[in-house]
Write a protein that holds these residues in place. Structure first.
Motif, PDB file in Angstrom:
ATOM      1  N   LYS A 139       0.810  -1.231   0.000  1.00 32.14           N
ATOM      2  CA  LYS A 139       0.000   0.000   0.000  1.00 32.14           C
ATOM      3  C   LYS A 139       0.837   1.272   0.000  1.00 32.14           C
ATOM      4  CE  LYS A 139      -4.033  -2.046   2.042  1.00 32.14           C
ATOM      5  NZ  LYS A 139      -4.807  -2.304   3.222  1.00 32.14           N
ATOM      6  N   ARG A 140       2.136   1.126   0.335  1.00 33.92           N
ATOM      7  CA  ARG A 140       3.007   2.315   0.349  1.00 33.92           C
ATOM      8  C   ARG A 140       3.575   2.629  -1.026  1.00 33.92           C
ATOM      9  NH1 ARG A 140       6.705   1.417   5.754  1.00 33.92           N
ATOM     10  NH2 ARG A 140       5.009   0.771   7.118  1.00 33.92           N
ATOM     11  N   ARG A 141       3.504   1.661  -1.933  1.00 32.77           N
ATOM     12  CA  ARG A 141       4.089   1.906  -3.274  1.00 32.77           C
ATOM     13  C   ARG A 141       3.290   3.003  -3.969  1.00 32.77           C
ATOM     14  NH1 ARG A 141       3.979  -4.485  -4.449  1.00 32.77           N
ATOM     15  NH2 ARG A 141       5.427  -5.031  -2.768  1.00 32.77           N
ATOM     16  N   LEU A 142       3.999   3.895  -4.612  1.00 37.61           N
ATOM     17  CA  LEU A 142       3.304   5.040  -5.240  1.00 37.61           C
ATOM     18  C   LEU A 142       2.541   4.637  -6.501  1.00 37.61           C
ATOM     19  CD1 LEU A 142       5.852   7.949  -4.618  1.00 37.61           C
ATOM     20  CD2 LEU A 142       3.692   7.550  -3.452  1.00 37.61           C
ATOM     21  N   THR A 143       2.580   3.330  -6.835  1.00 38.99           N
ATOM     22  CA  THR A 143       1.739   2.845  -7.935  1.00 38.99           C
ATOM     23  C   THR A 143       0.651   1.900  -7.415  1.00 38.99           C
ATOM     24  OG1 THR A 143       3.416   1.160  -8.413  1.00 38.99           O
ATOM     25  CG2 THR A 143       3.453   3.149  -9.774  1.00 38.99           C
ATOM     26  N   TYR A 144       0.411   1.931  -6.120  1.00 35.50           N
ATOM     27  CA  TYR A 144      -0.703   1.164  -5.530  1.00 35.50           C
ATOM     28  C   TYR A 144      -2.019   1.857  -5.927  1.00 35.50           C
ATOM     29  CZ  TYR A 144      -3.603  -1.122  -2.005  1.00 35.50           C
ATOM     30  OH  TYR A 144      -4.581  -1.835  -1.378  1.00 35.50           O
ATOM     31  N   SER A 145      -3.098   1.081  -5.955  1.00 34.29           N
ATOM     32  CA  SER A 145      -4.364   1.588  -6.501  1.00 34.29           C
ATOM     33  C   SER A 145      -4.867   2.889  -5.853  1.00 34.29           C
ATOM     34  CB  SER A 145      -5.447   0.514  -6.422  1.00 34.29           C
ATOM     35  OG  SER A 145      -5.570   0.083  -5.092  1.00 34.29           O
ATOM     36  N   THR A 146      -4.636   3.061  -4.549  1.00 36.83           N
ATOM     37  CA  THR A 146      -5.144   4.298  -3.924  1.00 36.83           C
ATOM     38  C   THR A 146      -4.427   5.539  -4.499  1.00 36.83           C
ATOM     39  OG1 THR A 146      -3.582   3.933  -2.131  1.00 36.83           O
ATOM     40  CG2 THR A 146      -5.862   3.292  -1.713  1.00 36.83           C
ATOM     41  N   PHE A 147      -3.139   5.378  -4.856  1.00 37.80           N
ATOM     42  CA  PHE A 147      -2.426   6.495  -5.497  1.00 37.80           C
ATOM     43  C   PHE A 147      -2.913   6.674  -6.931  1.00 37.80           C
ATOM     44  CE2 PHE A 147       0.551   5.641  -2.016  1.00 37.80           C
ATOM     45  CZ  PHE A 147       0.749   6.934  -1.562  1.00 37.80           C
ATOM     46  N   LEU A 148      -3.150   5.541  -7.617  1.00 42.03           N
ATOM     47  CA  LEU A 148      -3.622   5.654  -9.004  1.00 42.03           C
ATOM     48  C   LEU A 148      -4.958   6.389  -9.069  1.00 42.03           C
ATOM     49  CD1 LEU A 148      -2.676   2.220 -10.630  1.00 42.03           C
ATOM     50  CD2 LEU A 148      -1.280   4.253 -10.219  1.00 42.03           C
ATOM     51  N   ALA A 149      -5.797   6.166  -8.062  1.00 42.65           N
ATOM     52  CA  ALA A 149      -7.090   6.864  -8.022  1.00 42.65           C
ATOM     53  C   ALA A 149      -6.861   8.374  -7.956  1.00 42.65           C
ATOM     54  CB  ALA A 149      -7.893   6.393  -6.813  1.00 42.65           C
ATOM     55  N   GLN A 150      -5.867   8.780  -7.182  1.00 38.59           N
ATOM     56  CA  GLN A 150      -5.550  10.218  -7.068  1.00 38.59           C
ATOM     57  C   GLN A 150      -4.986  10.751  -8.388  1.00 38.59           C
ATOM     58  OE1 GLN A 150      -4.140  12.165  -3.700  1.00 38.59           O
ATOM     59  NE2 GLN A 150      -3.902  10.339  -2.474  1.00 38.59           N
ATOM     60  N   TYR A 151      -4.120   9.961  -9.029  1.00 37.75           N
ATOM     61  CA  TYR A 151      -3.526  10.402 -10.298  1.00 37.75           C
ATOM     62  C   TYR A 151      -4.627  10.593 -11.336  1.00 37.75           C
ATOM     63  CZ  TYR A 151       0.659   8.453  -8.030  1.00 37.75           C
ATOM     64  OH  TYR A 151       1.656   8.155  -7.130  1.00 37.75           O
TER      65      TYR A 151
ATOM     66  N   TYR B  30       5.048  -4.981 -11.160  1.00 39.58           N
ATOM     67  CA  TYR B  30       3.891  -4.724 -10.289  1.00 39.58           C
ATOM     68  C   TYR B  30       3.095  -3.522 -10.814  1.00 39.58           C
ATOM     69  CZ  TYR B  30       1.286  -2.874  -6.362  1.00 39.58           C
ATOM     70  OH  TYR B  30       0.286  -2.360  -5.587  1.00 39.58           O
ATOM     71  N   SER B  31       3.834  -2.476 -11.199  1.00 39.98           N
ATOM     72  CA  SER B  31       3.185  -1.220 -11.603  1.00 39.98           C
ATOM     73  C   SER B  31       2.448  -1.374 -12.932  1.00 39.98           C
ATOM     74  CB  SER B  31       4.221  -0.099 -11.688  1.00 39.98           C
ATOM     75  OG  SER B  31       4.886   0.031 -10.455  1.00 39.98           O
ATOM     76  N   LEU B  32       3.050  -2.117 -13.873  1.00 43.54           N
ATOM     77  CA  LEU B  32       2.364  -2.340 -15.150  1.00 43.54           C
ATOM     78  C   LEU B  32       1.007  -2.997 -14.892  1.00 43.54           C
ATOM     79  CD1 LEU B  32       5.140  -3.745 -17.557  1.00 43.54           C
ATOM     80  CD2 LEU B  32       4.193  -1.436 -17.504  1.00 43.54           C
ATOM     81  N   GLU B  33       1.024  -3.974 -13.995  1.00 40.99           N
ATOM     82  CA  GLU B  33      -0.208  -4.689 -13.694  1.00 40.99           C
ATOM     83  C   GLU B  33      -1.205  -3.769 -12.979  1.00 40.99           C
ATOM     84  OE1 GLU B  33       0.715  -8.541 -12.016  1.00 40.99           O
ATOM     85  OE2 GLU B  33      -1.362  -8.683 -11.342  1.00 40.99           O
ATOM     86  N   SER B  34      -0.659  -2.987 -12.058  1.00 38.14           N
ATOM     87  CA  SER B  34      -1.508  -2.088 -11.278  1.00 38.14           C
ATOM     88  C   SER B  34      -2.162  -1.028 -12.184  1.00 38.14           C
ATOM     89  CB  SER B  34      -0.636  -1.447 -10.196  1.00 38.14           C
ATOM     90  OG  SER B  34      -1.383  -0.672  -9.326  1.00 38.14           O
ATOM     91  N   PHE B  35      -1.369  -0.431 -13.093  1.00 40.69           N
ATOM     92  CA  PHE B  35      -1.908   0.571 -14.029  1.00 40.69           C
ATOM     93  C   PHE B  35      -3.004  -0.054 -14.867  1.00 40.69           C
ATOM     94  CE2 PHE B  35       2.612   2.505 -14.218  1.00 40.69           C
ATOM     95  CZ  PHE B  35       2.296   3.481 -13.303  1.00 40.69           C
ATOM     96  N   SER B  36      -2.707  -1.240 -15.396  1.00 42.70           N
ATOM     97  CA  SER B  36      -3.628  -1.805 -16.353  1.00 42.70           C
ATOM     98  C   SER B  36      -4.897  -2.298 -15.656  1.00 42.70           C
ATOM     99  CB  SER B  36      -2.867  -2.801 -17.213  1.00 42.70           C
ATOM    100  OG  SER B  36      -3.345  -4.019 -17.139  1.00 42.70           O
ATOM    101  N   LYS B  37      -4.758  -2.854 -14.436  1.00 40.75           N
ATOM    102  CA  LYS B  37      -5.952  -3.248 -13.659  1.00 40.75           C
ATOM    103  C   LYS B  37      -6.838  -2.049 -13.384  1.00 40.75           C
ATOM    104  CE  LYS B  37      -4.654  -6.908 -10.504  1.00 40.75           C
ATOM    105  NZ  LYS B  37      -4.013  -6.985  -9.209  1.00 40.75           N
ATOM    106  N   TYR B  38      -6.186  -0.921 -13.152  1.00 43.58           N
ATOM    107  CA  TYR B  38      -6.940   0.278 -12.785  1.00 43.58           C
ATOM    108  C   TYR B  38      -7.639   0.917 -13.988  1.00 43.58           C
ATOM    109  CZ  TYR B  38      -8.452   3.992  -9.867  1.00 43.58           C
ATOM    110  OH  TYR B  38      -9.272   4.821  -9.170  1.00 43.58           O
ATOM    111  N   GLY B  39      -7.228   0.512 -15.201  1.00 41.54           N
ATOM    112  CA  GLY B  39      -7.887   1.046 -16.399  1.00 41.54           C
ATOM    113  C   GLY B  39      -7.065   2.086 -17.149  1.00 41.54           C
ATOM    114  N   PHE B  40      -5.807   2.262 -16.744  1.00 43.42           N
ATOM    115  CA  PHE B  40      -4.927   3.123 -17.539  1.00 43.42           C
ATOM    116  C   PHE B  40      -4.513   2.343 -18.791  1.00 43.42           C
ATOM    117  CE2 PHE B  40      -4.388   5.217 -13.451  1.00 43.42           C
ATOM    118  CZ  PHE B  40      -4.077   6.527 -13.763  1.00 43.42           C
TER     119      PHE B  40
END
Ligand code: SAH
Length: 213
Positions: free
Chosen positions: A127-139, A161-171
């Motif tokens: 959750k501390r990673r700056l590419t975790y979903s809560t940060f992506l929501a802010q971006y 991790y970040s590629l997956e996180s971005f793509s899961k989030y819909g970026f």
């Protein structure tokens, strides 16, 4: 980034309130007033000693740049660069990037940069990673539709991790590079960490994530 504590840094940041914005929440939705001009707004998260943001500001004088950096002993070097080089299109925020949606209004930001953020390798620190979903929501909230988040890291696990996180989030992802310094990429402005890692022969990973909302 390990840096010697500089007890005088706070005073210096306070004295240069024309560059180090003291109440960034008051600029929300009105950053063009702070820059005294309408121009695309580019924001860097964790800007460290400011090499990237000042390099970008010189290269793209028609954009307004804001750098957010948590540590005063680090951001003070970014301030020095702005002063020494008489850069007028950079403002600095000495706060936690978790406040992003308080500093910027919805759709106010044209581009975001995230360079060499801490990998937080342990699963329990995800959750501390700056590419975790809560940060992506802010971006996504602050970025205009079609706005781009530019991401660079030397850490392969964080990159995957970040590629997956971005793509899961819909970026939508584009310009993915698994070895930036051996690809024919123009216009790459190097950060402090990037120089350090690439001198050691480490690969630099890069991608761009486009906000769809
Ligand atoms: N971008 C620079 C520095 C990378 S080190 C470069 O590429 O050289 C990561 C930086 O992010 C550190 O300076 C750290 O203090 C800052 N940082 C980490 N978490 C942050 C947060 N939540 N808000 C603002 N800055 C943060």
């Amino acid at each position: 980034m390990r840096v010697r504590h500089k007890p005088w840094a706070k005073g210096k940041l306070d004295r240069h309130s024309d560059i180090v914005v003291q109440s960034p929440r008051d600029c929300n939705g009105e950053w063009h007033d702070e820059f005294h001009r309408e121009a695309p707004l580019h924001v860097e998260i964790g800007s460290g000693k400011g090499r990237f943001i000042t390099g970008m500001a010189k290269k793209y004088p028609n954009n307004n740049f804001v750098g957010i950096e948590l540590h005063e002993s680090i951001i003070v070097t970014a301030l020095d660069r702005c002063l020494d080089e008489e850069i007028e299109n950079v403002r600095l925020i000495n706060e936690d990037a978790r406040g992003l949606t308080e500093f910027f209004a919805e759709d106010e930001v044209d581009a975001l940069y995230l360079n060499f953020c801490d990998p937080w390798p342990k699963n329990r620190h995800e959750k501390r990673r700056l590419t975790y979903s809560t940060f992506l929501a802010q971006y996504e909230y602050v970025l205009k539709k079609g706005g781009i988040l530019h991401f660079k890291t030397d850490n392969q696990a964080l990159f995957e991790y970040s590629l997956e996180s971005f793509s899961k989030y819909g970026f939508t992802l584009q310009n993915i590079s698994l070895d930036l310094h051996h690809a024919r990429v123009k216009d790459n402005v190097v950060t402090e960490y990037e120089e350090k890692f690439s001198e050691k022969g480490q690969r630099i990973y890069r991608c761009e994530a486009i906000s769809s909302e």
